[in-house]
Design a protein around this motif. Sequence first.
Motif, PDB file in Angstrom:
ATOM      1  N   PHE A 134       0.821  -1.207   0.000  1.00 26.15           N
ATOM      2  CA  PHE A 134       0.000   0.000   0.000  1.00 26.15           C
ATOM      3  C   PHE A 134       0.860   1.263   0.000  1.00 26.15           C
ATOM      4  O   PHE A 134       0.497   2.255  -0.631  1.00 26.15           O
ATOM      5  N   ALA A 135       1.989   1.240   0.681  1.00 25.63           N
ATOM      6  CA  ALA A 135       2.886   2.401   0.680  1.00 25.63           C
ATOM      7  C   ALA A 135       3.432   2.650  -0.727  1.00 25.63           C
ATOM      8  O   ALA A 135       3.522   3.796  -1.176  1.00 25.63           O
ATOM      9  N   ILE A 136       3.782   1.587  -1.435  1.00 27.93           N
ATOM     10  CA  ILE A 136       4.266   1.716  -2.807  1.00 27.93           C
ATOM     11  C   ILE A 136       3.155   2.267  -3.703  1.00 27.93           C
ATOM     12  O   ILE A 136       3.379   3.195  -4.491  1.00 27.93           O
ATOM     13  N   LYS A 194      -9.556   4.393   0.226  1.00 26.49           N
ATOM     14  CA  LYS A 194     -10.535   3.814   1.153  1.00 26.49           C
ATOM     15  C   LYS A 194     -10.112   2.400   1.566  1.00 26.49           C
ATOM     16  O   LYS A 194     -10.171   2.031   2.740  1.00 26.49           O
ATOM     17  N   LEU A 195      -9.669   1.618   0.597  1.00 29.18           N
ATOM     18  CA  LEU A 195      -9.201   0.266   0.907  1.00 29.18           C
ATOM     19  C   LEU A 195      -7.947   0.316   1.780  1.00 29.18           C
ATOM     20  O   LEU A 195      -7.822  -0.451   2.741  1.00 29.18           O
ATOM     21  N   ILE A 212      -7.497  -1.428   5.497  1.00 32.10           N
ATOM     22  CA  ILE A 212      -6.410  -2.350   5.846  1.00 32.10           C
ATOM     23  C   ILE A 212      -5.596  -1.791   7.013  1.00 32.10           C
ATOM     24  O   ILE A 212      -5.256  -2.519   7.952  1.00 32.10           O
ATOM     25  N   MET A 213      -5.295  -0.509   6.968  1.00 30.40           N
ATOM     26  CA  MET A 213      -4.508   0.094   8.039  1.00 30.40           C
ATOM     27  C   MET A 213      -5.243   0.064   9.377  1.00 30.40           C
ATOM     28  O   MET A 213      -4.609   0.024  10.433  1.00 30.40           O
ATOM     29  N   GLU A 255      -9.190  12.151  10.829  1.00 28.94           N
ATOM     30  CA  GLU A 255      -9.945  10.902  10.751  1.00 28.94           C
ATOM     31  C   GLU A 255      -9.369   9.960   9.693  1.00 28.94           C
ATOM     32  O   GLU A 255     -10.077   9.411   8.856  1.00 28.94           O
ATOM     33  N   GLU A 256      -8.057   9.792   9.762  1.00 30.62           N
ATOM     34  CA  GLU A 256      -7.350   8.920   8.831  1.00 30.62           C
ATOM     35  C   GLU A 256      -6.199   8.222   9.529  1.00 30.62           C
ATOM     36  O   GLU A 256      -5.638   8.741  10.488  1.00 30.62           O
ATOM     37  N   PHE A 257      -5.851   7.066   8.994  1.00 26.89           N
ATOM     38  CA  PHE A 257      -4.671   6.338   9.436  1.00 26.89           C
ATOM     39  C   PHE A 257      -3.483   6.774   8.590  1.00 26.89           C
ATOM     40  O   PHE A 257      -3.641   7.061   7.391  1.00 26.89           O
ATOM     41  N   PHE A 258      -2.321   6.790   9.219  1.00 25.75           N
ATOM     42  CA  PHE A 258      -1.089   7.164   8.521  1.00 25.75           C
ATOM     43  C   PHE A 258       0.035   6.234   8.959  1.00 25.75           C
ATOM     44  O   PHE A 258       0.051   5.779  10.101  1.00 25.75           O
ATOM     45  N   PRO A 259       0.990   6.012   8.057  1.00 26.78           N
ATOM     46  CA  PRO A 259       2.182   5.271   8.478  1.00 26.78           C
ATOM     47  C   PRO A 259       2.936   6.095   9.523  1.00 26.78           C
ATOM     48  O   PRO A 259       2.989   7.322   9.432  1.00 26.78           O
TER      49      PRO A 259
END
Length: 150
Positions: A17-19, A40-41, A45-46, A65-69
Motif C-alpha cells: 500500500f505504501a508503494i 478507502k481500501l 487495511i490500516m 480521521e485517517e490512518f497514517f504510516p
Amino acid sequence: MKIKISKNEYRLMLDVFAIAEWVMNSFKVGKDSETKPYNKLEQKIMSYAEDFGCGNLVSYDSKLEEFFPTREFEEMGTYSKFIEQFEDDVFWEELGQRLALRDLINDQGLEAVRSMDPVSRLQAQDEIADRYHQEFYDNGIENLFLSPNN
C-alpha cells in the motif's frame, strides 16, 4: 468471504500500500477522486494494524480521521528501495526514449516520423535509444550537456 493472512503477510500489505500510495499520489496536491477507492481500501487495511501487532507502524489522526504510516514505518524503509529502483529505471528509460524521439524527428522530420508505421517508428527510436542507454550505463550524466537555444 474471509481471507486469512498472517502477521507477516499483513506487514507486506502495508509495504504494498505504501508503494501504491507513492505511485498514485506522490506528485499530487490535495485529494483525488480517481484514487478515492484505493485510499478507502488502504484505510480499511490500516485500521487492522493493532490486530496484527503492527500498531507501531500505523497511527490514527483523530482530527483528520485517517490512518497514517508512523515515522517508524517510514524509517524502516523496506518498501522505499522498490520505489527508488523503479524511479531510477523510469528516469533512465524515459530520458533515453525522449532523446531518441527528438533525434529521430530532427533527422527525419516530424511529418515523416508521424507517417511511419508504429513498428518501424519504435524500431528506429529504439536503435537510437539503445545508444543513449549504453552511454548512460557507462557514464551516467557525465557527458550530458544542455545548450541554450539561439
